[in-house]
Structures are given as C-alpha cells and as structure tokens.
Design an enzyme around this catalytic site. Structure first.
Site, short mmCIF file in Angstrom:
data_model
loop_
_atom_site.label_atom_id
_atom_site.label_comp_id
_atom_site.label_asym_id
_atom_site.label_seq_id
_atom_site.Cartn_x
_atom_site.Cartn_y
_atom_site.Cartn_z
N LYS A 179 11.19 28.10 -8.36
CA LYS A 179 10.12 27.09 -8.45
C LYS A 179 9.00 27.47 -7.50
CE LYS A 179 11.71 24.44 -11.63
NZ LYS A 179 11.01 24.27 -12.89
N SER B 66 9.33 21.13 -8.11
CA SER B 66 10.37 20.30 -7.52
C SER B 66 10.12 20.16 -6.03
CB SER B 66 11.71 21.01 -7.75
OG SER B 66 12.71 20.44 -6.96
N TYR C 67 17.50 28.80 -7.42
CA TYR C 67 16.76 27.88 -8.29
C TYR C 67 15.48 27.43 -7.58
CZ TYR C 67 15.17 23.39 -9.94
OH TYR C 67 14.35 22.36 -10.35
C1 WQD Z 1 21.62 13.71 -4.20
C2 WQD Z 1 22.49 13.22 -3.04
C3 WQD Z 1 24.10 14.83 -2.33
C4 WQD Z 1 26.44 14.85 -6.04
C5 WQD Z 1 18.89 18.58 -6.50
C6 WQD Z 1 18.08 19.84 -6.46
C7 WQD Z 1 16.63 19.56 -6.70
C8 WQD Z 1 16.43 18.79 -7.99
C9 WQD Z 1 17.28 17.58 -8.01
C10 WQD Z 1 16.24 19.66 -10.19
C11 WQD Z 1 22.73 14.27 -1.97
C12 WQD Z 1 24.80 13.63 -2.91
C13 WQD Z 1 25.50 14.59 -5.06
C14 WQD Z 1 27.80 14.43 -5.83
C15 WQD Z 1 27.13 13.51 -3.71
N1 WQD Z 1 16.80 19.66 -9.07
N2 WQD Z 1 25.83 13.93 -3.92
N3 WQD Z 1 28.07 13.78 -4.66
O1 WQD Z 1 20.50 17.76 -3.98
O2 WQD Z 1 18.69 16.01 -3.70
O3 WQD Z 1 18.46 17.73 -5.43
O4 WQD Z 1 18.63 17.91 -7.73
O5 WQD Z 1 16.16 20.05 -11.16
O6 WQD Z 1 15.98 20.76 -6.75
O7 WQD Z 1 18.25 20.46 -5.21
O8 WQD Z 1 20.12 15.96 -5.76
O9 WQD Z 1 21.59 14.58 -7.17
O10 WQD Z 1 22.47 16.80 -6.33
O11 WQD Z 1 22.16 14.92 -4.70
O12 WQD Z 1 27.46 12.92 -2.66
O13 WQD Z 1 28.66 14.67 -6.67
O14 WQD Z 1 23.79 12.90 -3.56
O15 WQD Z 1 24.82 15.35 -1.23
O16 WQD Z 1 22.77 13.60 -0.73
P1 WQD Z 1 19.48 16.90 -4.60
P2 WQD Z 1 21.63 15.60 -6.09
#
Ligand code: WQD
Length: 356
Positions: free
Chosen positions: A169, A139, A165
């Site tokens: 990785k 990741s 997590y």
């Molecule tokens: C994306 C954007 C949030 C939810 C995570 C893990 C990474 C990988 C993918 C895998 C950010 C914003 C999110 C919500 C929001 N994991 N957001 N409201 O954090 O980039 O990555 O998932 O298996 O390891 O860290 O992805 O989809 O959580 O967030 O505003 O309810 O959306 O702040 O800017 P992220 P995400």
C-alpha cells in the site's frame, strides 16, 4: 470508441465484487453514476450463472440499477488495455488487492505482484487511454506505529510497517506521488481507510472471508452465529483503558459514501490529495465484543491469548480534512456497525454461499 450508454460519469471500479468495492458500487449507482466493475474472483463468489459475482447481482437488486461486469485480472495487461478501448471512463476507483496481512508474510511475492505490478498495469492502461482521475484504496497501515494520536494525513508514513501487505500500500502511494509529479494532468486521491466493518443495512451484501477471518469483527460475527467456537483476544496487557487493542472502526457504508464524496473534487484540477477515512475515535476489542453481543443478542465466547506480532496498542485517525474538503463525515455509530454486521451474518451464515 466508447460503448453505447457511456457518458461523462462512468466509473471503473476494480475489485468491484469485494467487500469495499461492492459497497462503493451500490453508493455510486444510488448517486447516479454508471459503473463498470472488474474483479478476478480471487476473493469473491460467482453467482449461479458462474459469470457474475453474487455480490453485484445483489447490488443490482438493491439499487434496481445495472452495472457492467468483466472478469479481469490486474496482471493481464492486454485485458486492461482492451477495457479502456471499450469504455470512456470518467475516473477509476482502484480497490483490487490481496489484503490478508498474515498471508502477505507467507507469500510476499504474490502480494507485491498483485498489488504493485497489478496497479502499474492499471496505471499504464489508464495513462495510454488518457484517463487520469484515480482513487486509490489505501490503508492506515501506511502510518506504521503511530507517533501521535489521532493520526492526521501529515503523520509520517512508511516507517515501522510490519508486513508486506502494508508495504504494498505504501509503495503504491509512492508510485502515485511520482506519477503525479511527472505529469501534472493527473488528479489522484489516496483514501486511507481505518478499520472497515459492518455491512449494508439490508444485510444482503457484506464481508465474506474465505477461510477463517483474519480481522476482528468478521471473527466475532462468526462466533456469534456458531460457525466458530471462540474468539482469541490478542493481548490484554496493552497500555489502553481495558488492556486490549484500540482501533478506529468505520462502517463500510460510510466508507463507500466517502468514495462518492471524493469523486466530487474531480470537477476541478487539484493534483494529488490524501484523506483519512475513519470516525476519529477508537474502541477496544472488548468494547467491540460487548457491543456485538448487545446488537446480536448472542454470547461471544472469548479467551485472552498473547499479543499478535505486529499489532499496535492504539490507532485512530483524524478525519477532519475529509470533512472540510469533501463534506464527508461518518454518520453511523458502533451500534449501527454491529447491528448491520449481525444482519448480514445471521441472514448469510456462510456468506454468499448461504443461498440466494
Ligand atoms: C483489530 C484488533 C487485534 C482478530 C488490519 C490490517 C489493516 C487493515 C485492517 C485491510 C486488534 C484484535 C483481531 C482476532 C483480536 N487491512 N484481534 N482477535 O490489525 O487493526 O488492521 O485490518 O485491508 O491494514 O493491518 O485489524 O481486525 O485484524 O484487528 O483480538 O481474532 O482486534 O489484535 O487489536 P488491524 P484487525
């Protein structure tokens, strides 16, 4: 002794019932590989026989091909050994892992045990059987806080990872590096995913979070379909064009095709390679919301709330090494991601439990 039907291109996919695993299997079957899938059903639903994952039953229907499935837990070393006795694998794609960032802080031991010990068990079984071609689902989280953008594979890793997590990785990546250094007959590919979203264009398979989604796009889709009331946008005061977080969203079908492209380099011995799988560009939370509203024709109610701990402002990758060496490039754009996700969500409002 290999089971009948096995030939030189049999791929073991761990976590095969899950979101990324099932999309990879579909692309592998379409590309002519044979597949053995394993999963422990920790995060996947069984079909009505209780024996097969519903996702793989649908993959078989979509491809008109069969894959072999076993319920196997990566923590069960005896079961893994058995698996390698039954089949002669060409290579392994290791997707099985626990992946909820928030949960990993609450139950870190379960994450280290599943993701690290589970991988060690798999590597030991593979090593003993002489199967030394390995693809690891890693990741972009291993890059921690980006020091520059776009992030290439040379970017430092392991610094500033904010959750267990992400550390699992990174640890597995280190284990794989050490293993390959100790025994040059291994060929190992580390694929660093950016943010996988969307679903197969049929809408028959997709991401099916158990409980409220942790990630942005499944949450957005569940608001649009009326399953959740409103999205909470985590922060609008980032140093980004509209103040909300920017990420490199990659269509899961492109990501799956990246795995198939990666397998081609196993034809030659190379040691260890690392590839970013992303599009090379970022979109903000609000851009994602409005693209999804357009694709679905549904309003997505949202409220701005404070930042989520551990989030960075902007993260997007440089996928040019994968393009140069694997001939892989994302084909699908933001509209495709949103349209396909909506197809999955609207046809399966409650995921795989919506009915067959
Ligand atoms: C994306 C954007 C949030 C939810 C995570 C893990 C990474 C990988 C993918 C895998 C950010 C914003 C999110 C919500 C929001 N994991 N957001 N409201 O954090 O980039 O990555 O998932 O298996 O390891 O860290 O992805 O989809 O959580 O967030 O505003 O309810 O959306 O702040 O800017 P992220 P995400």
């Amino acid at each position: 002794m290999a089971a009948s039907g096995d030939h030189g291109r049999l791929v073991l996919v761990t976590g095969g019932a899950g979101y990324v695993g099932s999309h990879c299997i579909l692309e592998l079957l379409n590309a002519g590989f044979d597949v053995v899938a394993v999963d422990n059903f920790a995060n996947a639903m069984a079909d009505d026989t209780g024996k097969l994952p519903e996702s793989l039953k649908r993959v078989e229907a979509l491809t008109d091909k069969k894959c072999t499935f076993y319920q196997v837990d990566m923590l069960d070393a005896a079961q893994l050994k058995n698996l390698f006795q039954k089949h002669s694998f060409f290579c392994i794609i290791h997707c099985a892992a626990l992946k909820a960032v928030g949960e990993s802080a609450a139950i870190p031991l379960a994450y280290y045990k599943n993701n690290v010990t589970g991988t060690l068990n798999l590597l030991e079984a593979a090593n003993a059987a002489g199967v030394k071609r390995f693809v690891f689902s890693s990741s972009a989280t291993v890059y921690g806080t980006p020091q520059y953008l776009p992030i290439d594979e040379k970017h430092p890793v392991g610094v500033g990872i904010t959750n267990p997590y992400g550390r699992t990785k990174h640890m597995v990546e280190e284990i794989l590096q050490d293993l390959q250094k100790s025994d040059d007959t291994w060929d190992i590919i580390i694929l660093r995913y950016f943010n996988p979203v969307g679903s197969h264009e049929s809408g028959r398979i997709g991401e099916d979070p158990q409980g409220p989604p942790n990630n942005l796009m499944p949450f957005v889709a569940q608001v649009a379909v009326g399953r959740l009331a409103e999205l909470k946008v985590f922060g609008s005061d980032y140093d980004t064009p509209d103040g909300t977080g920017v990420r490199d969203y990659v269509h899961v079908v492109d990501l799956a095709k990246g795995h198939v492209a990666a397998l081609k380099i196993f034809d030659k011995h190379f040691g260890l390679k690392i590839y970013n799988l992303g599009t090379g560009r970022g979109y903000s939370v609000l851009e994602m919301v409005s693209a999804f509203e357009k694709a679905s024709g549904q309003p997505v109610k949202y409220q701005i709330v404070p930042r989520r701990g551990g989030d960075v402002a902007t993260c997007y990758g440089d996928p040019s090494v994968a393009e140069k060496e694997l001939g892989w490039k994302c084909q699908k754009n933001l509209d495709d991601m949103c349209r396909d996700l909506w197809r999955w969500q609207s046809q399966n409002p409650k995921g795989f439990s919506s009915g067959k």
